[in-house]
Write a protein that holds these residues in place. Structure first.
Motif, PDB file in Angstrom:
ATOM      1  N   SER A  38       0.945  -1.073  -0.041  1.00 37.08           N
ATOM      2  CA  SER A  38      -0.332   0.018  -0.091  1.00 37.08           C
ATOM      3  C   SER A  38       1.002   1.595   0.275  1.00 37.08           C
ATOM      4  O   SER A  38       0.639   2.225  -0.473  1.00 37.08           O
ATOM      5  N   THR A  42       1.206   4.420  -3.280  1.00 32.58           N
ATOM      6  CA  THR A  42       0.751   5.702  -2.440  1.00 32.58           C
ATOM      7  C   THR A  42       1.704   6.103  -3.286  1.00 32.58           C
ATOM      8  O   THR A  42       2.080   7.363  -3.503  1.00 32.58           O
ATOM      9  N   ILE A 111      -4.490   9.039 -11.336  1.00 27.72           N
ATOM     10  CA  ILE A 111      -5.311   7.943 -10.409  1.00 27.72           C
ATOM     11  C   ILE A 111      -5.623   7.420  -9.443  1.00 27.72           C
ATOM     12  O   ILE A 111      -5.543   7.106  -8.834  1.00 27.72           O
ATOM     13  N   LEU A 112      -6.626   8.751 -10.077  1.00 31.77           N
ATOM     14  CA  LEU A 112      -8.139   8.504  -9.465  1.00 31.77           C
ATOM     15  C   LEU A 112      -8.679   7.095  -9.800  1.00 31.77           C
ATOM     16  O   LEU A 112      -9.161   5.497  -8.544  1.00 31.77           O
ATOM     17  N   THR A 113      -8.231   6.827 -10.626  1.00 27.01           N
ATOM     18  CA  THR A 113      -8.303   5.118 -10.964  1.00 27.01           C
ATOM     19  C   THR A 113      -7.793   4.089 -10.772  1.00 27.01           C
ATOM     20  O   THR A 113      -8.267   3.249  -9.984  1.00 27.01           O
ATOM     21  N   ILE A 115      -6.249   3.900  -7.493  1.00 24.48           N
ATOM     22  CA  ILE A 115      -6.750   4.812  -6.103  1.00 24.48           C
ATOM     23  C   ILE A 115      -7.787   3.069  -5.597  1.00 24.48           C
ATOM     24  O   ILE A 115      -7.541   2.762  -5.492  1.00 24.48           O
ATOM     25  N   VAL A 116      -8.789   3.264  -5.904  1.00 27.33           N
ATOM     26  CA  VAL A 116      -9.521   2.651  -6.272  1.00 27.33           C
ATOM     27  C   VAL A 116      -9.118   1.614  -6.725  1.00 27.33           C
ATOM     28  O   VAL A 116      -9.867  -0.189  -5.805  1.00 27.33           O
ATOM     29  N   VAL A 117      -9.073   1.311  -7.651  1.00 26.66           N
ATOM     30  CA  VAL A 117      -8.400  -0.361  -8.107  1.00 26.66           C
ATOM     31  C   VAL A 117      -7.632  -0.785  -7.338  1.00 26.66           C
ATOM     32  O   VAL A 117      -7.514  -1.929  -7.097  1.00 26.66           O
ATOM     33  N   VAL A 119      -7.515  -0.091  -3.964  1.00 24.80           N
ATOM     34  CA  VAL A 119      -8.274  -0.669  -2.805  1.00 24.80           C
ATOM     35  C   VAL A 119      -8.935  -2.548  -3.057  1.00 24.80           C
ATOM     36  O   VAL A 119      -8.918  -3.156  -2.385  1.00 24.80           O
ATOM     37  N   ALA A 120      -9.132  -2.930  -4.351  1.00 23.97           N
ATOM     38  CA  ALA A 120      -9.946  -3.982  -4.718  1.00 23.97           C
ATOM     39  C   ALA A 120      -8.522  -4.882  -4.203  1.00 23.97           C
ATOM     40  O   ALA A 120      -9.216  -5.910  -4.149  1.00 23.97           O
ATOM     41  N   LEU A 122      -6.126  -4.932  -2.722  1.00 21.68           N
ATOM     42  CA  LEU A 122      -6.218  -4.906  -1.098  1.00 21.68           C
ATOM     43  C   LEU A 122      -6.881  -5.853  -0.440  1.00 21.68           C
ATOM     44  O   LEU A 122      -6.890  -6.647  -0.154  1.00 21.68           O
ATOM     45  N   SER A 123      -8.723  -5.951  -1.024  1.00 21.21           N
ATOM     46  CA  SER A 123      -9.490  -6.149  -0.168  1.00 21.21           C
ATOM     47  C   SER A 123      -8.964  -7.685  -0.794  1.00 21.21           C
ATOM     48  O   SER A 123      -9.157  -8.653   0.586  1.00 21.21           O
ATOM     49  N   ILE A 124      -8.874  -8.304  -1.797  1.00 20.73           N
ATOM     50  CA  ILE A 124      -8.545  -9.444  -2.118  1.00 20.73           C
ATOM     51  C   ILE A 124      -7.422 -10.302  -1.295  1.00 20.73           C
ATOM     52  O   ILE A 124      -7.215 -11.058  -0.771  1.00 20.73           O
TER      53      ILE A 124
ATOM     54  N   TYR B  50       0.009   7.733   7.110  1.00 20.38           N
ATOM     55  CA  TYR B  50       0.907   7.439   5.426  1.00 20.38           C
ATOM     56  C   TYR B  50      -0.452   8.277   3.902  1.00 20.38           C
ATOM     57  O   TYR B  50       0.195   9.238   3.602  1.00 20.38           O
ATOM     58  N   LEU B  81     -10.657  -1.773   6.029  1.00 20.88           N
ATOM     59  CA  LEU B  81     -10.500  -3.474   5.440  1.00 20.88           C
ATOM     60  C   LEU B  81      -9.373  -3.615   6.104  1.00 20.88           C
ATOM     61  O   LEU B  81      -9.020  -5.373   6.509  1.00 20.88           O
ATOM     62  N   GLU B 169     -13.383   0.186 -14.589  1.00 17.87           N
ATOM     63  CA  GLU B 169     -13.105  -0.189 -13.433  1.00 17.87           C
ATOM     64  C   GLU B 169     -13.715  -0.398 -12.391  1.00 17.87           C
ATOM     65  O   GLU B 169     -14.018  -1.213 -10.970  1.00 17.87           O
ATOM     66  N   ALA B 176     -13.453  -7.594  -7.593  1.00 15.42           N
ATOM     67  CA  ALA B 176     -12.838  -7.916  -5.855  1.00 15.42           C
ATOM     68  C   ALA B 176     -14.077  -7.957  -5.206  1.00 15.42           C
ATOM     69  O   ALA B 176     -13.928  -9.466  -4.351  1.00 15.42           O
ATOM     70  N   VAL B 180     -14.021 -11.445  -2.626  1.00 19.77           N
ATOM     71  CA  VAL B 180     -14.182 -11.302  -1.198  1.00 19.77           C
ATOM     72  C   VAL B 180     -14.718 -13.065  -0.991  1.00 19.77           C
ATOM     73  O   VAL B 180     -14.503 -13.481  -0.325  1.00 19.77           O
TER      74      VAL B 180
END
Lengths: 158, 227
Positions: A38, A42, A111-113, A115-117, A119-120, A122-124, B50, B81, B169, B176, B180
């Motif tokens: 993460s 960032t 970067i907006l796209t 960020i969301v991808v 999180v996807a 990360l959750s997986i 961060y 999460l 997206e 995803a 999960v």
């Protein structure tokens, strides 16, 4: 020297990226690995956004022209002369005759796209970690590998 | 590029420079603390810090849309999460012996050196005429007012010019979420399923560290796992 100083942001961002990557490589704990991933991610966002920054610019939200750079109450919206349009409600664009500058919107969109991808993914990763913990009762990578060896999960000896 | 000929600015504005340097210093401190720390709770919270500090810096870099997305999604949702995953897993990470860190350190130092070597080819920070800032991004600024008729250029590009990307997206997010759900189970079976590799059971008591490699569960539990 002045050239290097004008690129100091890239130098620091590369250090940050490598710190995140090191956490991914060096730690054996799966959750710490994901936290490092993460941080790495960032830092990549920071690299893109610093590229799109324009010195003296402002956010890429177009300013409405309300008559020579003043709003309804007569407060100046911008410093300096604005000669583009005389308060016809159109948006002020950068160019000769204006001193308004917008930062580059394209890296922001990318970067907006991202960020969301991010999180996807990360959750997986976290869901996988929870499943691994349910089966192996540990999230330390070397213990998991040790168990795979002991239980012959790699299937080498059959 | 000729668009900006009249609007050249000095490369550095002192208050912005101070802001940039303080944010970068904070980020470096937090990143190094994450490497050193062993409490997973601390690591997860610092990762949120961060993200939040980067969101603050994004505002200073004129990326306001990115800043509030990073503050909401990066610092908010991913911290939640990670905290919930940490509660389902462990609280502490075991230290890694120094001898096993040299490989990672070597790779990171080499990759970092290669990237630092390439920094000389980047254009100066804030350069209005850099190739990245000169072409397609400026076209979007010039045409948004006419084509989409809304002031926010980032929204215009995201939802209209590159609408299909945003749709893709959404598909990624959906997959995803599906992944999960499949991994953790919808029907409350989570945690009851036991892997039986080669007919053996892996659990706390049969772990190699316990020195016991046989199935210690009761007959009922075994019958339940079989069905």
């Amino acid at each position: 020297m002045s050239e290097l100083f004008s690129q100091y942001n890239y130098v620091v961002v590369i250090i940050l990226m490598m710190t995140g990557l090191y956490t991914v490589f060096a730690s054996r704990n799966l959750i710490k690995k994901l936290a490092g991933l993460s941080v790495f991610q960032t830092s990549v966002f920071l690299l893109y956004i610093t590229i799109g920054k324009v010195s003296g610019g402002q956010p890429p939200i177009l300013i409405e022209d309300k008559g020579y750079g003043a709003d309804k109450d007569g407060h100046a919206l911008l410093d300096g002369p604005i000669q583009l349009a005389a308060g016809d409600g159109s948006y002020i664009l950068p160019g000769p005759g204006t001193d308004v500058l917008y930062s580059n919107p394209l890296p922001h969109v990318l970067i907006l796209t991202a960020i969301v991808v991010g999180v996807a993914t990360l959750s997986i990763g976290l869901a996988l970690t929870v499943r691994i913990r349910e089966v192996y009762h540990t999230i330390e990578e070397d213990e998991i590998q040790n168990m795979d060896f002991v239980y012959n999960l790699e299937g080498t000896a059959d | 590029m000729s668009l900006f000929a009249a609007a050249a600015e000095p490369a550095f504005v002192v208050p912005t420079l101070l802001l940039d340097i303080s944010f970068l210093a904070l980020l470096v401190v937090v990143a190094f603390a994450i490497v050193r720390m062993r409490s997973l709770f601390g690591i997860v919270m610092l990762q949120g810090v961060y993200s939040l500090v980067s969101a603050a810096w994004f505002v200073s870099l004129d990326a306001v849309d990115v800043a509030f997305t990073e503050a909401a999604v990066g610092a908010g949702v991913s911290t939640v999460l990670m905290l919930s995953a940490m509660l389902l897993a462990d609280r502490k990470s075991t230290p890694v012996p120094m001898s096993r860190q040299f490989g990672a350190l070597a790779v990171v130092v080499l990759a970092g050196a290669a990237m630092l070597y390439a920094v000389g080819d980047m254009s100066a920070y804030g350069d209005v005429n850099s190739p990245a800032n000169a072409y397609v991004g400026m076209d979007y600024i010039a045409k948004t007012a006419e084509d989409i008729k809304i002031p926010n250029v980032v929204t215009a590009v995201l939802a209209s010019y590159r609408g299909y990307d945003t749709f893709g997206e959404t598909v990624v997010i959906f997959s995803a979420g599906l992944g999960v759900l499949l991994l953790l189970g919808l029907n409350g079976n989570s945690g009851r399923w036991v892997a039986r590799p080669n007919g053996q059971v892996i659990n706390d008591r049969s772990a190699p560290s316990a020195g016991l490699a046989q199935d210690l569960r009761s007959d009922e539990q075994r019958a339940e796992a079989e069905t």
